[in-house]
Write an enzyme that holds these catalytic residues in place. Structure first.
Site, PDB file in Angstrom:
ATOM      1  N   ASP A 276      18.921  14.631  87.483  1.00 25.68           N
ATOM      2  CA  ASP A 276      17.690  15.243  87.327  1.00 25.68           C
ATOM      3  C   ASP A 276      17.776  16.866  87.303  1.00 25.68           C
ATOM      4  O   ASP A 276      18.380  17.474  88.127  1.00 25.68           O
ATOM      5  CB  ASP A 276      16.539  14.781  88.093  1.00 25.68           C
ATOM      6  CG  ASP A 276      15.315  14.984  87.580  1.00 25.68           C
ATOM      7  OD1 ASP A 276      15.070  15.372  86.117  1.00 25.68           O
ATOM      8  OD2 ASP A 276      14.052  15.006  88.342  1.00 25.68           O
TER       9      ASP A 276
ATOM     10  N   ASN B  75      13.341   7.243  78.191  1.00 29.41           N
ATOM     11  CA  ASN B  75      13.793   8.609  77.787  1.00 29.41           C
ATOM     12  C   ASN B  75      13.653   8.509  76.038  1.00 29.41           C
ATOM     13  O   ASN B  75      13.874   9.615  75.533  1.00 29.41           O
ATOM     14  CB  ASN B  75      15.293   8.737  78.155  1.00 29.41           C
ATOM     15  CG  ASN B  75      15.545   9.502  79.567  1.00 29.41           C
ATOM     16  OD1 ASN B  75      16.592   9.370  80.188  1.00 29.41           O
ATOM     17  ND2 ASN B  75      14.356  10.029  80.073  1.00 29.41           N
TER      18      ASN B  75
HETATM   19  C1  FPP Z   1      17.213  14.417  83.260  1.00 25.89           C
HETATM   20  O1  FPP Z   1      17.014  15.933  83.274  1.00 25.89           O
HETATM   21  C2  FPP Z   1      18.737  14.152  82.793  1.00 25.89           C
HETATM   22  C3  FPP Z   1      18.849  13.142  81.794  1.00 25.89           C
HETATM   23  C4  FPP Z   1      17.374  12.404  81.159  1.00 25.89           C
HETATM   24  C5  FPP Z   1      19.957  12.938  80.942  1.00 25.89           C
HETATM   25  C6  FPP Z   1      21.267  12.915  81.659  1.00 25.89           C
HETATM   26  C7  FPP Z   1      22.451  13.198  80.986  1.00 25.89           C
HETATM   27  C8  FPP Z   1      23.287  14.010  81.048  1.00 25.89           C
HETATM   28  C9  FPP Z   1      23.691  14.548  82.410  1.00 25.89           C
HETATM   29  C10 FPP Z   1      24.169  14.758  80.289  1.00 25.89           C
HETATM   30  C11 FPP Z   1      25.095  13.606  79.269  1.00 25.89           C
HETATM   31  C12 FPP Z   1      25.449  12.494  80.230  1.00 25.89           C
HETATM   32  C13 FPP Z   1      26.677  12.228  80.279  1.00 25.89           C
HETATM   33  C14 FPP Z   1      27.152  10.967  80.935  1.00 25.89           C
HETATM   34  C15 FPP Z   1      27.892  12.942  79.609  1.00 25.89           C
HETATM   35  P1  FPP Z   1      15.575  16.449  82.719  1.00 25.89           P
HETATM   36  O2  FPP Z   1      16.117  16.576  81.195  1.00 25.89           O
HETATM   37  O3  FPP Z   1      14.568  15.237  82.906  1.00 25.89           O
HETATM   38  O4  FPP Z   1      15.252  17.748  83.689  1.00 25.89           O
HETATM   39  P2  FPP Z   1      14.068  18.329  84.093  1.00 25.89           P
HETATM   40  O5  FPP Z   1      13.418  17.344  85.048  1.00 25.89           O
HETATM   41  O6  FPP Z   1      14.420  19.534  84.753  1.00 25.89           O
HETATM   42  O7  FPP Z   1      13.452  18.540  82.742  1.00 25.89           O
END
Ligand code: FPP
Length: 263
Positions: free
Chosen positions: A26, A74
């Site tokens: 996250d 998501n």
């Molecule tokens: C949460 O951060 C993260 C995600 C919903 C996606 C995770 C994806 C990756 C780490 C990159 C691609 C994955 C791979 C396996 C190559 P958020 O966007 O909710 O962050 P925030 O809470 O700061 O908005």
């Protein structure tokens, strides 16, 4: 005794490495926002952190690493972000393919995979197949995944078996349910790490979390380093896991209950 591993000032005992580490990644969006960049830039940097963690866990001897890469919820994000995440997933699997295969990693994916676009499914299946005999570590991506959805899917599968007469309803128990959970074929997670400063589980691996140790890090996922991982593992190693049993010095168990109560 195996030598301890050290990163900066954190010691990780080489003999008590959690077998299954699961991570809620996250903070990509906030990482980007802090730099005045679009959210997608945070996801891109996040995928570099994924590469770093896969290598670090493999080096430590972790047997299974499960990453929450995309939840069922998501899908509700703006289309442009969902599309970018799907593209990043595809790029990651293509660019890491050789290293996954040569370093003995078995690749797996769990979740409602049928919902993923063809461009992602087209790289998942061949990599699963090509890496199926590897046994150094299993890397599982939870994609279009939800813990409640997984439990409901298992319940539905069992109900169908009861209906068609291949299963007796009285034989349904916690072990049978566990054996049907796709996310738990590598065993329950021993350590669950969540980055980004929030302290919640967000529908991740619900059935397997019963006895997992939880570690919450304030680091945003793109910043999560090998040193942070070592800190999480060192914290895990300092804990006593009791699985609902009694802990402490086993000799205390020989003291009659009466004298314990009197003291
Ligand atoms: C949460 O951060 C993260 C995600 C919903 C996606 C995770 C994806 C990756 C780490 C990159 C691609 C994955 C791979 C396996 C190559 P958020 O966007 O909710 O962050 P925030 O809470 O700061 O908005």
């Amino acid at each position: 005794m195996p030598a301890p591993l050290m990163s900066m000032s954190t010691f990780v005992e080489a003999r008590n490495i959690p077998s299954h580490v699961a991570i809620i990644m996250d903070g990509n969006g906030r990482w980007a926002q802090q730099r005045g960049l679009p959210r997608v830039a945070g996801h891109r940097e996040g995928s570099r952190a994924v590469r770093r963690m896969v290598r670090a866990c493999r080096r430590l001897g972790v047997k299974a690493l499960t990453l929450y890469a995309f939840s069922e919820q998501n899908w509700e994000r703006p289309e442009i972000e969902v599309d970018a995440l799907m593209e990043l997933l595809r790029e990651f699997l293509l660019s890491e393919r050789d290293e996954i295969l040569t370093s003995g990693i078995r690749f797996n994916a769990v979740g409602n995979l049928g919902r993923l676009p063809g461009i992602v499914r087209a790289v998942i299946e061949p990599l699963k197949h090509a890496s199926r005999d590897n046994d150094a570590m299993t890397l599982t991506l939870a994609l279009s995944y939800g813990g409640r959805e997984e439990i409901a899917a298992v319940a539905c599968e069992l109900a169908k078996q009861v209906k068609d007469g291949t299963l007796d309803a009285d034989d349904i128990n916690a072990e049978l349910m566990h054996s049907r959970m796709p996310s738990l074929t590598v065993g329950d997670p021993d350590l669950v790490i969540r980055t980004g400063g929030e302290q919640r589980i967000s529908n991740f691996l619900l059935y397997g979390l019963a006895y997992a140790e939880l570690f919450f890090s304030n680091a945003l996922w793109p910043d999560f380093s090998e040193h942070d991982l070592h800190q999480a593992i060192a914290s895990y190693q300092a804990r006593e896991r009791r699985y609902g049993l009694v802990g402490g010095d086993p000799r205390l168990l020989t003291i009659p209950p009466q004298s314990v109560r009197a003291s």
